[in-house]
Scaffold this active site. Structure first.
Site, PDB file in Angstrom:
ATOM      1  N   CYS A  82     -46.168  23.920 -39.760  1.00  0.00           N
ATOM      2  CA  CYS A  82     -47.296  24.848 -39.670  1.00  0.00           C
ATOM      3  C   CYS A  82     -48.034  24.744 -38.334  1.00  0.00           C
ATOM      4  O   CYS A  82     -47.520  25.186 -37.324  1.00  0.00           O
ATOM      5  CB  CYS A  82     -48.200  24.683 -40.880  1.00  0.00           C
ATOM      6  SG  CYS A  82     -47.392  25.285 -42.386  1.00  0.00           S
TER       7      CYS A  82
ATOM      8  N   HIS B 139     -44.351  25.058 -45.895  1.00  0.00           N
ATOM      9  CA  HIS B 139     -44.601  23.719 -46.409  1.00  0.00           C
ATOM     10  C   HIS B 139     -43.426  23.202 -47.251  1.00  0.00           C
ATOM     11  O   HIS B 139     -43.382  23.403 -48.464  1.00  0.00           O
ATOM     12  CB  HIS B 139     -45.891  23.704 -47.244  1.00  0.00           C
ATOM     13  CG  HIS B 139     -47.123  23.774 -46.417  1.00  0.00           C
ATOM     14  ND1 HIS B 139     -47.741  22.664 -45.898  1.00  0.00           N
ATOM     15  CD2 HIS B 139     -47.848  24.831 -45.993  1.00  0.00           C
ATOM     16  CE1 HIS B 139     -48.795  23.019 -45.202  1.00  0.00           C
ATOM     17  NE2 HIS B 139     -48.883  24.341 -45.232  1.00  0.00           N
TER      18      HIS B 139
ATOM     19  N   GLU C 173     -42.923  20.300 -48.196  1.00  0.00           N
ATOM     20  CA  GLU C 173     -43.361  19.268 -49.148  1.00  0.00           C
ATOM     21  C   GLU C 173     -43.761  19.872 -50.487  1.00  0.00           C
ATOM     22  O   GLU C 173     -44.043  19.143 -51.450  1.00  0.00           O
ATOM     23  CB  GLU C 173     -44.513  18.458 -48.570  1.00  0.00           C
ATOM     24  CG  GLU C 173     -45.889  19.093 -48.640  1.00  0.00           C
ATOM     25  CD  GLU C 173     -46.102  20.182 -47.612  1.00  0.00           C
ATOM     26  OE1 GLU C 173     -47.140  20.857 -47.664  1.00  0.00           O
ATOM     27  OE2 GLU C 173     -45.213  20.378 -46.744  1.00  0.00           O
TER      28      GLU C 173
END
Length: 370
Positions: A257, A343, A345
């Site tokens: 990001c 993202h 994760e």
């Protein structure tokens, strides 16, 4: 004094548009850029994501608070959003192992939240007119008072916010006996990123956003990580220079990001503020390398200029967004440096992209074996 749901609340946008709702029970006034997230679950992770610092969250899901909060579902040291706008706010929760209610969670931080808003109409308005600053109020301030408050709120374009959420002092995460050592620059790093690295045999030292290469190298890392974070990346001129220095080490580098945008800027590629941005957990991405599609979790209001990546002889687009063709991933052709504008994760969200952490570790393994 505790306010009830009968108390009126106001959502005032910077163009003068007004939406009405009710207070969930916490008195106050707050400001920020209003943005919407389309995820139907994971509200606690969203509210504690440092990338949302300085923003008022507008939820598109009908019910907020219905499963309470849990201590393991935070992505930072606390709530990072400026305020919440939603349709239905539930003080009661049904999850047996919840650690408490969302209302109590908000009340401890005195976070202003407005419910009973026509969120479909508000989201539609923002989609048509773009992200903008807003003020929400539950304490009876007049429209004129709110307009004065809102006029003083800085525009997100050109606003540096990483310094407001970054750690002040370095800290460690994971097992000190792990195989790989990662030096991470914290622009607003999410806890689940650290969990994903630690689960892959990495010992992470997290540094303040303005740490120098000399600071990072004191850890003798096997690789470098540039985290997510809030605000405009372009004002981070010192960080961009540090990214150039990091890349010049020829060690593996992974950015997510804001970290992705900083890597692009370090290579002479500009960024721009998007009309609305991408925020949700079902964004479709095409992996241009593998030819496979991925469903991803996203949260960003800035993006990398695609034409400039395509014209840069040292860069390759590895991922792109299937809805609007914006750049979702890049890599340097002659180095083990890569980044994505989403993202992996998955906190909250799907697990399609967690392989990126494995790829980062494989690069470090290759270097250690060299």
């Amino acid at each position: 004094m505790k306010y009830t749901s009968k108390d009126k609340a106001i959502v005032l946008l910077s163009d003068g548009t007004i939406f009405h709702g009710k207070s969930v029970g916490i008195k106050g006034t707050t400001t920020g850029e209003i943005c919407f997230n389309t995820g139907v679950t994971g509200y606690q992770e969203i509210f504690t994501d440092p990338s949302y610092f300085g923003q008022i969250m507008l939820s598109t899901v009908a019910h907020i608070g219905n499963y309470g909060v849990h201590n393991d579902e935070v992505d930072s040291d606390g709530i990072k959003i400026s305020g919440l706008v939603c349709k239905n706010f539930s003080k009661d929760f049904s999850r047996p192992d919840a650690d408490g209610s969302l209302y109590d969670y908000f009340e401890k931080k005195n976070l202003v939240a407005v419910s009973d808003v026509d969120t479909r109409a508000l989201v539609s308005y923002i989609r048509d007119n773009g992200a903008m600053n807003a003020v929400i109020s539950t304490d009876g301030k007049s429209i004129e008072e709110l307009k004065e408050i809102l006029a003083a709120v800085p525009n997100m374009n050109g606003l540096e916010l990483a310094s407001a959420v970054s750690t002040k002092e370095p800290y460690f995460y994971g097992d000190e006996n792990a195989t790989y050592k990662v030096a991470a620059l914290d622009f607003g790093i999410k806890t689940n990123i650290l969990r994903c690295l630690a689960a892959r045999d990495c010992y992470v030292k997290v540094y303040p956003y303005n740490a120098t290469l000399e600071d990072l190298n004191s850890f003798n890392p096997d690789g470098y990580f540039l985290s997510n974070g809030p605000g405009d990346p372009q004002p981070l001129t010192q960080v961009i220079e540090t990214a150039k220095d990091i890349i010049a080490t020829d060690k593996p580098v992974f950015g997510i990001c804001l970290g992705h945008q900083i890597i692009a800027l370090s290579q002479g590629v500009n960024t721009y503020k998007m009309f609305n941005g991408h925020r949700g957990i079902n964004h479709p991405i095409m992996n241009a390398v593998s030819g496979k599609g991925e469903i991803t979790s996203q949260n960003h209001g800035f993006a990398v200029v695609r034409e400039e990546v395509e014209q840069n002889p040292n860069l390759e687009i590895t991922h792109y967004h299937l809805n609007d063709n914006t750049v979702a991933g890049i890599r340097l052709k002659d180095k083990q440096v890569f980044s994505v504008q989403y993202h992996p994760e998955s906190s909250p969200g799907p697990n399609d992209s967690k392989y990126l952490f494995d790829e980062f570790v494989s690069y470090m393994k290759e270097q250690k074996g060299a």
